[in-house]
Design a protein around this motif. Sequence first.
Motif, PDB file in Angstrom:
ATOM      1  N   THR A  29       0.828  -1.194   0.000  1.00  0.00           N
ATOM      2  CA  THR A  29       0.000   0.000   0.000  1.00  0.00           C
ATOM      3  C   THR A  29       0.868   1.252   0.000  1.00  0.00           C
ATOM      4  O   THR A  29       2.062   1.192   0.247  1.00  0.00           O
ATOM      5  CB  THR A  29      -0.985  -0.015   1.187  1.00  0.00           C
ATOM      6  OG1 THR A  29      -1.948   1.000   1.008  1.00  0.00           O
ATOM      7  CG2 THR A  29      -0.280   0.177   2.505  1.00  0.00           C
ATOM      8  N   THR A  30       0.233   2.363  -0.263  1.00  0.00           N
ATOM      9  CA  THR A  30       0.934   3.646  -0.321  1.00  0.00           C
ATOM     10  C   THR A  30       1.086   4.229   1.078  1.00  0.00           C
ATOM     11  O   THR A  30       0.374   3.828   2.007  1.00  0.00           O
ATOM     12  CB  THR A  30       0.142   4.632  -1.202  1.00  0.00           C
ATOM     13  OG1 THR A  30      -1.131   4.852  -0.598  1.00  0.00           O
ATOM     14  CG2 THR A  30      -0.029   4.102  -2.624  1.00  0.00           C
ATOM     15  N   PRO A  31       1.974   5.191   1.244  1.00  0.00           N
ATOM     16  CA  PRO A  31       2.191   5.768   2.575  1.00  0.00           C
ATOM     17  C   PRO A  31       0.939   6.389   3.205  1.00  0.00           C
ATOM     18  O   PRO A  31       0.698   6.194   4.399  1.00  0.00           O
ATOM     19  CB  PRO A  31       3.260   6.841   2.330  1.00  0.00           C
ATOM     20  CG  PRO A  31       4.016   6.346   1.141  1.00  0.00           C
ATOM     21  CD  PRO A  31       2.981   5.677   0.279  1.00  0.00           C
ATOM     22  N   ILE A  32       0.147   7.104   2.431  1.00  0.00           N
ATOM     23  CA  ILE A  32      -1.028   7.756   3.028  1.00  0.00           C
ATOM     24  C   ILE A  32      -2.110   6.730   3.347  1.00  0.00           C
ATOM     25  O   ILE A  32      -2.766   6.840   4.390  1.00  0.00           O
ATOM     26  CB  ILE A  32      -1.531   8.916   2.149  1.00  0.00           C
ATOM     27  CG1 ILE A  32      -0.453  10.015   2.116  1.00  0.00           C
ATOM     28  CG2 ILE A  32      -2.839   9.483   2.675  1.00  0.00           C
ATOM     29  CD1 ILE A  32      -0.782  11.233   1.294  1.00  0.00           C
ATOM     30  N   VAL A  33      -2.270   5.718   2.530  1.00  0.00           N
ATOM     31  CA  VAL A  33      -3.227   4.654   2.866  1.00  0.00           C
ATOM     32  C   VAL A  33      -2.774   3.958   4.143  1.00  0.00           C
ATOM     33  O   VAL A  33      -3.586   3.707   5.047  1.00  0.00           O
ATOM     34  CB  VAL A  33      -3.384   3.647   1.707  1.00  0.00           C
ATOM     35  CG1 VAL A  33      -4.170   2.427   2.151  1.00  0.00           C
ATOM     36  CG2 VAL A  33      -4.049   4.313   0.504  1.00  0.00           C
ATOM     37  N   ARG A  34      -1.482   3.688   4.250  1.00  0.00           N
ATOM     38  CA  ARG A  34      -0.966   3.060   5.474  1.00  0.00           C
ATOM     39  C   ARG A  34      -1.216   3.967   6.683  1.00  0.00           C
ATOM     40  O   ARG A  34      -1.635   3.497   7.744  1.00  0.00           O
ATOM     41  CB  ARG A  34       0.518   2.752   5.325  1.00  0.00           C
ATOM     42  CG  ARG A  34       1.097   2.033   6.523  1.00  0.00           C
ATOM     43  CD  ARG A  34       2.465   1.438   6.203  1.00  0.00           C
ATOM     44  NE  ARG A  34       3.047   0.794   7.342  1.00  0.00           N
ATOM     45  CZ  ARG A  34       2.691  -0.389   7.836  1.00  0.00           C
ATOM     46  NH1 ARG A  34       1.742  -1.070   7.260  1.00  0.00           N
ATOM     47  NH2 ARG A  34       3.286  -0.894   8.892  1.00  0.00           N
ATOM     48  N   ALA A  35      -0.982   5.269   6.527  1.00  0.00           N
ATOM     49  CA  ALA A  35      -1.240   6.212   7.623  1.00  0.00           C
ATOM     50  C   ALA A  35      -2.708   6.152   8.039  1.00  0.00           C
ATOM     51  O   ALA A  35      -3.017   6.152   9.235  1.00  0.00           O
ATOM     52  CB  ALA A  35      -0.845   7.624   7.211  1.00  0.00           C
ATOM     53  N   ARG A  56       1.960   4.021  20.062  1.00  0.00           N
ATOM     54  CA  ARG A  56       2.717   3.334  19.006  1.00  0.00           C
ATOM     55  C   ARG A  56       2.058   3.542  17.649  1.00  0.00           C
ATOM     56  O   ARG A  56       2.736   3.807  16.648  1.00  0.00           O
ATOM     57  CB  ARG A  56       2.830   1.836  19.311  1.00  0.00           C
ATOM     58  CG  ARG A  56       3.901   1.492  20.317  1.00  0.00           C
ATOM     59  CD  ARG A  56       4.173  -0.006  20.366  1.00  0.00           C
ATOM     60  NE  ARG A  56       2.985  -0.809  20.566  1.00  0.00           N
ATOM     61  CZ  ARG A  56       2.449  -1.104  21.749  1.00  0.00           C
ATOM     62  NH1 ARG A  56       3.011  -0.649  22.859  1.00  0.00           N
ATOM     63  NH2 ARG A  56       1.372  -1.849  21.840  1.00  0.00           N
ATOM     64  N   ALA A  57       0.740   3.444  17.621  1.00  0.00           N
ATOM     65  CA  ALA A  57       0.023   3.627  16.357  1.00  0.00           C
ATOM     66  C   ALA A  57       0.152   5.062  15.855  1.00  0.00           C
ATOM     67  O   ALA A  57       0.369   5.289  14.656  1.00  0.00           O
ATOM     68  CB  ALA A  57      -1.444   3.224  16.515  1.00  0.00           C
ATOM     69  N   LEU A  58       0.020   6.045  16.745  1.00  0.00           N
ATOM     70  CA  LEU A  58       0.160   7.450  16.327  1.00  0.00           C
ATOM     71  C   LEU A  58       1.566   7.738  15.817  1.00  0.00           C
ATOM     72  O   LEU A  58       1.738   8.469  14.826  1.00  0.00           O
ATOM     73  CB  LEU A  58      -0.205   8.396  17.469  1.00  0.00           C
ATOM     74  CG  LEU A  58      -1.686   8.436  17.843  1.00  0.00           C
ATOM     75  CD1 LEU A  58      -1.888   9.267  19.105  1.00  0.00           C
ATOM     76  CD2 LEU A  58      -2.538   8.958  16.697  1.00  0.00           C
ATOM     77  N   ASP A  59       2.572   7.160  16.452  1.00  0.00           N
ATOM     78  CA  ASP A  59       3.950   7.314  15.963  1.00  0.00           C
ATOM     79  C   ASP A  59       4.091   6.693  14.576  1.00  0.00           C
ATOM     80  O   ASP A  59       4.735   7.272  13.690  1.00  0.00           O
ATOM     81  CB  ASP A  59       4.948   6.682  16.930  1.00  0.00           C
ATOM     82  CG  ASP A  59       5.089   7.445  18.244  1.00  0.00           C
ATOM     83  OD1 ASP A  59       4.658   8.622  18.326  1.00  0.00           O
ATOM     84  OD2 ASP A  59       5.628   6.841  19.205  1.00  0.00           O
ATOM     85  N   ALA A  60       3.476   5.533  14.379  1.00  0.00           N
ATOM     86  CA  ALA A  60       3.542   4.861  13.080  1.00  0.00           C
ATOM     87  C   ALA A  60       2.790   5.660  12.013  1.00  0.00           C
ATOM     88  O   ALA A  60       3.201   5.681  10.844  1.00  0.00           O
ATOM     89  CB  ALA A  60       2.989   3.437  13.190  1.00  0.00           C
ATOM     90  N   VAL A  61       1.694   6.322  12.396  1.00  0.00           N
ATOM     91  CA  VAL A  61       0.973   7.195  11.465  1.00  0.00           C
ATOM     92  C   VAL A  61       1.915   8.289  10.974  1.00  0.00           C
ATOM     93  O   VAL A  61       2.024   8.548   9.769  1.00  0.00           O
ATOM     94  CB  VAL A  61      -0.279   7.833  12.126  1.00  0.00           C
ATOM     95  CG1 VAL A  61      -0.842   8.950  11.267  1.00  0.00           C
ATOM     96  CG2 VAL A  61      -1.341   6.785  12.410  1.00  0.00           C
ATOM     97  N   ASP A  62       2.592   8.936  11.915  1.00  0.00           N
ATOM     98  CA  ASP A  62       3.526  10.000  11.544  1.00  0.00           C
ATOM     99  C   ASP A  62       4.617   9.478  10.618  1.00  0.00           C
ATOM    100  O   ASP A  62       4.950  10.115   9.611  1.00  0.00           O
ATOM    101  CB  ASP A  62       4.159  10.622  12.795  1.00  0.00           C
ATOM    102  CG  ASP A  62       3.180  11.471  13.581  1.00  0.00           C
ATOM    103  OD1 ASP A  62       2.182  11.957  13.007  1.00  0.00           O
ATOM    104  OD2 ASP A  62       3.419  11.659  14.798  1.00  0.00           O
ATOM    105  N   ASP A  63       5.172   8.319  10.948  1.00  0.00           N
ATOM    106  CA  ASP A  63       6.226   7.737  10.113  1.00  0.00           C
ATOM    107  C   ASP A  63       5.710   7.446   8.703  1.00  0.00           C
ATOM    108  O   ASP A  63       6.381   7.768   7.713  1.00  0.00           O
ATOM    109  CB  ASP A  63       6.762   6.449  10.734  1.00  0.00           C
ATOM    110  CG  ASP A  63       7.545   6.688  12.021  1.00  0.00           C
ATOM    111  OD1 ASP A  63       7.927   7.846  12.302  1.00  0.00           O
ATOM    112  OD2 ASP A  63       7.752   5.699  12.762  1.00  0.00           O
ATOM    113  N   ALA A  64       4.535   6.849   8.611  1.00  0.00           N
ATOM    114  CA  ALA A  64       3.968   6.518   7.297  1.00  0.00           C
ATOM    115  C   ALA A  64       3.690   7.786   6.501  1.00  0.00           C
ATOM    116  O   ALA A  64       4.009   7.865   5.302  1.00  0.00           O
ATOM    117  CB  ALA A  64       2.685   5.696   7.460  1.00  0.00           C
TER     118      ALA A  64
END
Length: 174
Positions: A29-35, A56-64
Motif C-alpha cells: 500500500t501507499t504511505p497515506i493509505v498506510r497512515a 505506538r500507532a500514532l507514531d507509526a501514522v507519523d512515520d507513514a
Amino acid sequence: MSYQVANVGDPADAALLARSAVKGTEGRTTPIVRALLLERVAWASARARDRDGTQRALDAVDDAYEQRSAGVEEPEWVYWLDRKEIDVMAGRCLIELGDPLTAEPLLSGAIAAYTPEHAREIALYQTWLAESYARAGVFDAARTTINRARKAAEGVNSTRLDLRIGAVENLLPA
C-alpha cells in the motif's frame, strides 16, 4: 469497519480488525493509505484505553505520512488525509485517554489551518476542542468553543455534527 466498531461496539475487536488490515496490506500500500489504516488502529486502541498501543500507532501514522512523495500516486479516496486530519485524530485519541490538555494545541492548530469553506470540518473539530476543555474542567472555554461550533454549523446539514454538539453540551454544567 474498525472505525465503526470502535465507536459502537467492542473497541478490542475494532483494534484487532484495524491491526489485521495493516498487517494484510504490509508492503502493498501507499504511505497515506498506510497512515489512514494506522489511524484506525490508534482510534480503536484509544477507545480500548490502550495508551501504549495508541501511542505506538500514532507514531507509526507519523512515520507513514512522512514517507509520502510526489512519485507515489495515492488513491483518490485518501485525498482528505493530511497533517491537519492526523493532528485531529491524535487529539481525539488523547481526549479518549484522559489527556485533554495535551489534545488542545493539536486541535486548535488544525482548526486554525482550515479555510471558511470547510465549515463542517471546522465545526466538527471545534466540538472535539470543546470536549477537551470540558473534560479538563475549563468550562468557560468549552462553552465558548461549542458556541463557535454551533455558529460554524449554521447551514451545514450533518447529523453527525448535530449529535456531537449535543454530546458536548451534555458535558457542561448547567
